[in-house]
Scaffold this active site. Structure first.
Site, PDB file in Angstrom:
ATOM      1  N   GLY A  28      42.237  42.857  29.338  1.00 44.86           N
ATOM      2  CA  GLY A  28      43.690  42.540  29.294  1.00 44.86           C
ATOM      3  C   GLY A  28      44.608  43.242  28.219  1.00 44.86           C
ATOM      4  O   GLY A  28      44.274  43.864  27.289  1.00 44.86           O
ATOM      5  N   ASN A  29      45.971  43.098  28.526  1.00 40.41           N
ATOM      6  CA  ASN A  29      46.775  43.538  27.337  1.00 40.41           C
ATOM      7  C   ASN A  29      48.199  43.089  27.468  1.00 40.41           C
ATOM      8  O   ASN A  29      48.721  42.604  28.633  1.00 40.41           O
ATOM      9  CB  ASN A  29      46.877  45.340  27.413  1.00 40.41           C
ATOM     10  CG  ASN A  29      46.343  45.799  28.631  1.00 40.41           C
ATOM     11  OD1 ASN A  29      47.215  45.725  29.524  1.00 40.41           O
ATOM     12  ND2 ASN A  29      45.204  46.182  28.818  1.00 40.41           N
ATOM     13  N   THR A  44      43.490  48.817  21.734  1.00 36.92           N
ATOM     14  CA  THR A  44      42.382  49.109  22.555  1.00 36.92           C
ATOM     15  C   THR A  44      41.106  48.215  22.059  1.00 36.92           C
ATOM     16  O   THR A  44      40.845  47.947  20.698  1.00 36.92           O
ATOM     17  CB  THR A  44      41.822  50.559  22.530  1.00 36.92           C
ATOM     18  OG1 THR A  44      41.056  50.750  23.740  1.00 36.92           O
ATOM     19  CG2 THR A  44      41.653  51.176  21.297  1.00 36.92           C
ATOM     20  N   SER A  73      44.311  51.435  26.356  1.00 48.85           N
ATOM     21  CA  SER A  73      44.354  52.854  27.310  1.00 48.85           C
ATOM     22  C   SER A  73      45.133  52.155  28.526  1.00 48.85           C
ATOM     23  O   SER A  73      45.627  53.210  29.438  1.00 48.85           O
ATOM     24  CB  SER A  73      43.014  53.138  27.489  1.00 48.85           C
ATOM     25  OG  SER A  73      42.183  51.885  28.268  1.00 48.85           O
ATOM     26  N   GLU A  74      45.559  50.941  28.720  1.00 53.56           N
ATOM     27  CA  GLU A  74      46.052  50.571  30.122  1.00 53.56           C
ATOM     28  C   GLU A  74      47.716  50.352  29.771  1.00 53.56           C
ATOM     29  O   GLU A  74      48.352  50.232  30.575  1.00 53.56           O
ATOM     30  CB  GLU A  74      45.741  49.080  30.400  1.00 53.56           C
ATOM     31  CG  GLU A  74      44.368  49.365  31.064  1.00 53.56           C
ATOM     32  CD  GLU A  74      43.812  48.080  31.763  1.00 53.56           C
ATOM     33  OE1 GLU A  74      43.669  46.988  30.898  1.00 53.56           O
ATOM     34  OE2 GLU A  74      43.320  47.970  32.754  1.00 53.56           O
ATOM     35  N   HIS A  93      49.088  41.672  31.205  1.00 53.90           N
ATOM     36  CA  HIS A  93      48.109  42.264  32.192  1.00 53.90           C
ATOM     37  C   HIS A  93      46.809  41.372  31.902  1.00 53.90           C
ATOM     38  O   HIS A  93      46.422  41.360  30.708  1.00 53.90           O
ATOM     39  CB  HIS A  93      48.068  43.633  32.039  1.00 53.90           C
ATOM     40  CG  HIS A  93      46.645  43.966  32.806  1.00 53.90           C
ATOM     41  ND1 HIS A  93      46.418  43.698  34.131  1.00 53.90           N
ATOM     42  CD2 HIS A  93      45.498  44.760  32.389  1.00 53.90           C
ATOM     43  CE1 HIS A  93      45.166  44.137  34.334  1.00 53.90           C
ATOM     44  NE2 HIS A  93      44.510  44.580  33.204  1.00 53.90           N
ATOM     45  N   HIS A  95      42.783  39.473  34.037  1.00 56.82           N
ATOM     46  CA  HIS A  95      42.072  39.459  35.209  1.00 56.82           C
ATOM     47  C   HIS A  95      41.969  37.812  35.377  1.00 56.82           C
ATOM     48  O   HIS A  95      40.762  37.393  35.441  1.00 56.82           O
ATOM     49  CB  HIS A  95      40.905  39.938  34.806  1.00 56.82           C
ATOM     50  CG  HIS A  95      40.998  41.388  34.417  1.00 56.82           C
ATOM     51  ND1 HIS A  95      39.980  42.178  33.666  1.00 56.82           N
ATOM     52  CD2 HIS A  95      41.868  42.279  34.480  1.00 56.82           C
ATOM     53  CE1 HIS A  95      40.396  43.274  33.253  1.00 56.82           C
ATOM     54  NE2 HIS A  95      41.534  43.650  33.608  1.00 56.82           N
ATOM     55  N   HIS A 156      40.894  44.734  40.479  1.00 57.13           N
ATOM     56  CA  HIS A 156      41.170  44.857  38.837  1.00 57.13           C
ATOM     57  C   HIS A 156      41.648  43.643  38.674  1.00 57.13           C
ATOM     58  O   HIS A 156      41.099  42.948  37.848  1.00 57.13           O
ATOM     59  CB  HIS A 156      41.929  45.967  38.911  1.00 57.13           C
ATOM     60  CG  HIS A 156      42.442  46.290  37.322  1.00 57.13           C
ATOM     61  ND1 HIS A 156      43.018  47.452  36.696  1.00 57.13           N
ATOM     62  CD2 HIS A 156      42.187  45.683  36.403  1.00 57.13           C
ATOM     63  CE1 HIS A 156      43.136  47.225  35.538  1.00 57.13           C
ATOM     64  NE2 HIS A 156      42.556  46.355  35.310  1.00 57.13           N
TER      65      HIS A 156
HETATM   66 ZN   LIG Z   1      42.636  45.367  33.287  1.00 60.06          ZN
END
Ligand SMILES: [Zn+2]
Length: 272
Positions: A28-29, A44, A73-74, A93, A95, A156
């Site tokens: 996540g981010n 990251t 990286s996302e 973001h 999951h 994802h």
């Molecule tokens: Zn992800």
């Protein structure tokens, strides 16, 4: 929003995300766009449960580092959303298990089952699978970003965005809660969808109250085609309402008359 408040709220949301099991490990981010255009983002390979202010990465809108922390990286998917949506100031973001179960099953969250969700979030479409952190994923998401406030990414996870950090977080939470209720209702024999008339009234209420503007009528929801509402920009993505999640029968595909006509027209065009 001032930078000190943005930093504090970003950390609070990272901790909430981990405590609610929306992420594990370094998943996540979260990011926020400041008034001067700089982006504050999670770094990251850092667990969101252990996120601290000194770890926040700062970049420009192209993702170039402005401090000594390396952003996730996302971040590319966040930057895509910021570029496509000038109104968006924050992206979350994660999951979350129930929402991600829809994404893994290849299902959007697009059935009219909860009045509050139609009022505040609308439909959550499914973007095709793309390798994380690559253009593949950005290209799959791009056509859906404009009219939706949250997306599922096949195999994802989920992403939600809004005019500030808390709106982005609230939308992610609504997505996950809706997915959970949809799955539970399936266990009780299937959901009973709201009628087209009820949907139309809710959409009129949400526009009058300013929850979502009329461009949300262009969302990829099969049920919008059953109402008399039209997309003001005329570019509603054509939804295929694959009805695997209702009690009508596994694998059954149901289309409104309008959707069927659109599909036939498309088929005629592609056969030339
Ligand atoms: Zn992800």
């Amino acid at each position: 929003m001032d930078e000190a408040t943005a930093r504090r709220d970003l950390i609070r949301i990272c901790h909430l995300m981990y405590e609610r099991s929306y992420v594990v490990s370094s998943d996540g981010n979260v990011s926020v766009r400041l008034d001067d255009g700089r982006i504050l983002a999670t770094p990251t390979m850092t667990c969101k449960g252990r996120m601290a202010e000194e770890l926040i990465a700062i970049t420009d809108l192209e993702g170039r580092a402005l401090n000594d922390q390396r952003a996730s990286s996302e971040l590319a998917m966040h930057l895509l959303i910021y570029r496509e949506r000038p109104d968006v100031k924050s992206v979350c973001h994660a999951h979350p298990p129930h929402g991600t179960a829809f994404a893994v099953a290849g299902l959007p969250i697009d059935q009219p089952i909860l009045s509050e969700v139609i009022l505040t979030l609308g439909c959550v479409p499914l973007a095709e699978y793309g390798t994380p952190s690559t253009d593949e994923l950005s290209n799959a998401m791009r056509p859906l970003v404009k009219h939706h406030n949250a997306l599922l990414m096949a195999n994802h996870g989920a992403v939600a965005y809004g005019s500030d950090l808390w709106q982005a977080w609230d939308r992610l939470e609504t997505l996950e809660h809706t997915a959970k209720i949809a799955i539970l209702s399936r266990m009780l024999g299937g959901s009973r969808n709201l009628s087209a008339d009820a949907v139309e009234k809710l959409i009129n209420v949400r526009e009058a109250a300013g929850y979502l503007d009329p461009s949300a009528r262009c969302q990829a929801c099969g049920y919008l085609h059953e109402t008399s509402l039209t997309c003001p920009t005329g570019d509603r993505p054509i939804p295929l309402n694959i009805d695997t999640f209702s009690h009508n029968g596994v694998g059954k595909i149901s289309l409104s008359r309008e959707e069927l006509v659109e599909l036939l027209i498309q088929a005629l065009h592609t056969s030339h």
